[in-house]
Design a protein around this motif. Structure first.
Motif, mmCIF file in Angstrom:
data_model
loop_
_atom_site.group_PDB
_atom_site.id
_atom_site.type_symbol
_atom_site.label_atom_id
_atom_site.label_comp_id
_atom_site.label_asym_id
_atom_site.label_seq_id
_atom_site.Cartn_x
_atom_site.Cartn_y
_atom_site.Cartn_z
ATOM 1 N N MET A 21 30.314 29.599 38.415
ATOM 2 C CA MET A 21 29.766 30.779 39.049
ATOM 3 C C MET A 21 29.087 30.364 40.362
ATOM 4 O O MET A 21 28.536 29.279 40.459
ATOM 5 C CB MET A 21 28.733 31.452 38.145
ATOM 6 N N PHE A 22 29.113 31.265 41.321
ATOM 7 C CA PHE A 22 28.404 31.036 42.572
ATOM 8 C C PHE A 22 27.836 32.363 43.042
ATOM 9 O O PHE A 22 28.302 33.438 42.636
ATOM 10 C CB PHE A 22 29.299 30.384 43.630
ATOM 11 N N GLN A 23 26.840 32.297 43.899
ATOM 12 C CA GLN A 23 26.173 33.495 44.373
ATOM 13 C C GLN A 23 26.608 33.830 45.789
ATOM 14 O O GLN A 23 26.688 32.960 46.651
ATOM 15 C CB GLN A 23 24.652 33.315 44.327
ATOM 16 N N LEU A 24 26.900 35.112 46.010
ATOM 17 C CA LEU A 24 27.172 35.645 47.342
ATOM 18 C C LEU A 24 26.290 36.877 47.480
ATOM 19 O O LEU A 24 26.527 37.883 46.824
ATOM 20 C CB LEU A 24 28.632 36.080 47.492
ATOM 21 N N GLY A 25 25.276 36.788 48.298
ATOM 22 C CA GLY A 25 24.361 37.917 48.441
ATOM 23 C C GLY A 25 23.771 38.292 47.093
ATOM 24 O O GLY A 25 23.233 37.443 46.388
ATOM 25 N N LYS A 26 23.939 39.552 46.709
ATOM 26 C CA LYS A 26 23.413 40.016 45.427
ATOM 27 C C LYS A 26 24.500 40.070 44.358
ATOM 28 O O LYS A 26 24.457 40.890 43.446
ATOM 29 C CB LYS A 26 22.762 41.391 45.599
ATOM 30 N N THR A 27 25.484 39.165 44.490
ATOM 31 C CA THR A 27 26.536 39.080 43.469
ATOM 32 C C THR A 27 26.602 37.659 42.918
ATOM 33 O O THR A 27 26.345 36.688 43.629
ATOM 34 C CB THR A 27 27.927 39.453 44.029
ATOM 35 N N ILE A 28 26.951 37.587 41.645
ATOM 36 C CA ILE A 28 27.259 36.318 40.989
ATOM 37 C C ILE A 28 28.758 36.374 40.703
ATOM 38 O O ILE A 28 29.227 37.280 40.012
ATOM 39 C CB ILE A 28 26.468 36.147 39.672
ATOM 40 N N VAL A 29 29.502 35.430 41.273
ATOM 41 C CA VAL A 29 30.962 35.490 41.250
ATOM 42 C C VAL A 29 31.534 34.348 40.414
ATOM 43 O O VAL A 29 31.131 33.194 40.568
ATOM 44 C CB VAL A 29 31.518 35.421 42.694
ATOM 45 N N SER A 30 32.489 34.670 39.575
ATOM 46 C CA SER A 30 33.179 33.665 38.768
ATOM 47 C C SER A 30 34.222 32.943 39.615
ATOM 48 O O SER A 30 34.987 33.588 40.352
ATOM 49 C CB SER A 30 33.866 34.338 37.578
ATOM 50 N N GLU A 31 34.269 31.611 39.486
ATOM 51 C CA GLU A 31 35.295 30.825 40.192
ATOM 52 C C GLU A 31 36.702 31.222 39.759
ATOM 53 O O GLU A 31 37.679 30.939 40.442
ATOM 54 C CB GLU A 31 35.127 29.319 39.938
ATOM 55 N N GLU A 32 36.803 31.883 38.606
ATOM 56 C CA GLU A 32 38.121 32.254 38.094
ATOM 57 C C GLU A 32 38.887 33.153 39.056
ATOM 58 O O GLU A 32 40.117 33.148 39.043
ATOM 59 C CB GLU A 32 37.992 32.944 36.736
ATOM 60 N N ILE A 33 38.201 33.906 39.908
ATOM 61 C CA ILE A 33 38.941 34.759 40.851
ATOM 62 C C ILE A 33 39.560 33.927 41.977
ATOM 63 O O ILE A 33 40.442 34.405 42.681
ATOM 64 C CB ILE A 33 38.095 35.930 41.412
ATOM 65 N N ILE A 34 39.112 32.680 42.107
ATOM 66 C CA ILE A 34 39.691 31.748 43.076
ATOM 67 C C ILE A 34 40.732 30.863 42.388
ATOM 68 O O ILE A 34 41.798 30.591 42.934
ATOM 69 C CB ILE A 34 38.591 30.859 43.708
ATOM 70 N N GLU A 35 40.433 30.428 41.174
ATOM 71 C CA GLU A 35 41.286 29.485 40.436
ATOM 72 C C GLU A 35 42.578 30.095 39.912
ATOM 73 O O GLU A 35 43.581 29.406 39.770
ATOM 74 C CB GLU A 35 40.529 28.931 39.217
ATOM 75 N N ASN A 36 42.557 31.369 39.582
ATOM 76 C CA ASN A 36 43.705 32.009 38.945
ATOM 77 C C ASN A 36 44.520 32.820 39.941
ATOM 78 O O ASN A 36 43.989 33.361 40.905
ATOM 79 C CB ASN A 36 43.225 32.924 37.811
ATOM 80 N N ASP A 37 45.817 32.906 39.647
ATOM 81 C CA ASP A 37 46.745 33.657 40.490
ATOM 82 C C ASP A 37 47.115 34.964 39.803
ATOM 83 O O ASP A 37 47.143 35.051 38.571
ATOM 84 C CB ASP A 37 48.005 32.831 40.745
ATOM 85 N N PHE A 38 47.428 35.986 40.638
ATOM 86 C CA PHE A 38 47.725 37.303 40.066
ATOM 87 C C PHE A 38 48.403 38.176 41.107
ATOM 88 O O PHE A 38 47.942 38.293 42.235
ATOM 89 C CB PHE A 38 46.406 37.967 39.647
ATOM 90 N N VAL A 39 49.510 38.799 40.725
ATOM 91 C CA VAL A 39 50.165 39.844 41.523
ATOM 92 C C VAL A 39 50.743 40.836 40.521
ATOM 93 O O VAL A 39 51.588 40.465 39.696
ATOM 94 C CB VAL A 39 51.294 39.291 42.425
ATOM 95 N N CYS A 40 50.287 42.084 40.563
ATOM 96 C CA CYS A 40 50.795 43.096 39.635
ATOM 97 C C CYS A 40 52.316 43.083 39.651
ATOM 98 O O CYS A 40 52.934 43.002 40.712
ATOM 99 C CB CYS A 40 50.294 44.491 40.001
ATOM 100 N N ASN A 41 52.883 43.164 38.457
ATOM 101 C CA ASN A 41 54.331 43.171 38.304
ATOM 102 C C ASN A 41 54.696 44.438 37.528
ATOM 103 O O ASN A 41 54.962 44.390 36.332
ATOM 104 C CB ASN A 41 54.769 41.899 37.563
ATOM 105 N N LEU A 42 54.640 45.575 38.221
ATOM 106 C CA LEU A 42 54.862 46.868 37.575
ATOM 107 C C LEU A 42 56.226 46.980 36.909
ATOM 108 O O LEU A 42 56.374 47.673 35.911
ATOM 109 C CB LEU A 42 54.692 48.010 38.575
ATOM 110 N N SER A 43 57.223 46.284 37.439
ATOM 111 C CA SER A 43 58.550 46.365 36.819
ATOM 112 C C SER A 43 58.539 45.730 35.431
ATOM 113 O O SER A 43 59.342 46.094 34.575
ATOM 114 C CB SER A 43 59.613 45.714 37.707
ATOM 115 N N ALA A 44 57.615 44.803 35.198
ATOM 116 C CA ALA A 44 57.523 44.149 33.890
ATOM 117 C C ALA A 44 56.576 44.876 32.941
ATOM 118 O O ALA A 44 56.892 45.112 31.779
ATOM 119 C CB ALA A 44 57.075 42.699 34.063
#
Length: 192
Positions: A1-24
């Motif tokens: 976790m790291f802090q940005l302003g008044k937020t605590i952010v999980s590293e997982e949003i940086i470490e993990n990949d994601f692109v919606c695959n609506l066809s699936a």
């Protein structure tokens, strides 16, 4: 976790990949689960206001749910959410010719009938934000129905935070997102 302003952010949003695959997945996040989309008070009021313009895009089941429950509901925990159809589909969900779940609100937006895209919680997914009195927690939400989105994200090398860039800017602003990008660059340097 790291802090940005008044937020605590999980590293997982940086470490993990994601692109919606609506066809699936066929938009399963709009029809699976046992709760509607989380809303804040301002969004609940917006839904009440725009409902007449969104209504023509909705299914009869969605209209019936909204007209009996309201444009939004308040849960037992005093949380605001979109109403559901028989405890399943979001009342605002519509389907295309291929059976893919789409957002009726977003369709009204895409057609130029309203200027509000959809609830920010939907726009942010798979990022979830939990507001506390002193800060907001920004986390990556894993859900098995999004396995194909994780695979596609990995194939295309798109981290979660980049996939939801516009939604994060909408929620926290350009400056916050710029700071997030700097943290992500350092994180990637340290882990390469």
């Amino acid at each position: 976790m790291f802090q940005l302003g008044k937020t605590i952010v999980s590293e997982e949003i940086i470490e993990n990949d994601f692109v919606c695959n609506l066809s699936a997945c066929k938009g399963a996040c709009c029809i699976d689960g046992d709760a509607g989309a989380p809303l804040d008070e301002e969004e609940a009021e917006i839904l009440k206001e725009i409902y007449p313009k969104v209504k023509p895009y909705l299914r009869k089941e969605g209209i019936a749910a909204i007209e009996s429950q309201g444009a939004y509901i308040t849960t037992e925990d005093d949380e605001l959410e979109t109403p559901l159809i028989d405890g399943a589909d979001c009342a605002y969900v519509i389907f295309d010719k291929k059976g893919t779940a789409l957002c009726g609100i977003e369709e009204a937006y895409n057609q130029g009938d309203i200027s509000w895209k959809k609830p920010v919680s939907c726009h942010l997914y798979p990022v979830r934000v939990q507001d506390y009195s002193e800060f907001a927690a920004v986390n990556y939400h894993r859900w098995h129905i999004c396995d194909d989105a994780c695979s596609l994200g990995k194939e295309l090398q798109v981290p979660v935070y980049k996939f939801v860039k516009q939604a994060l800017i909408r929620k926290f602003g350009e400056d916050w997102y710029s700071e997030l990008e700097k943290v992500a660059e350092k994180f990637q340097e340290q882990n390469s």
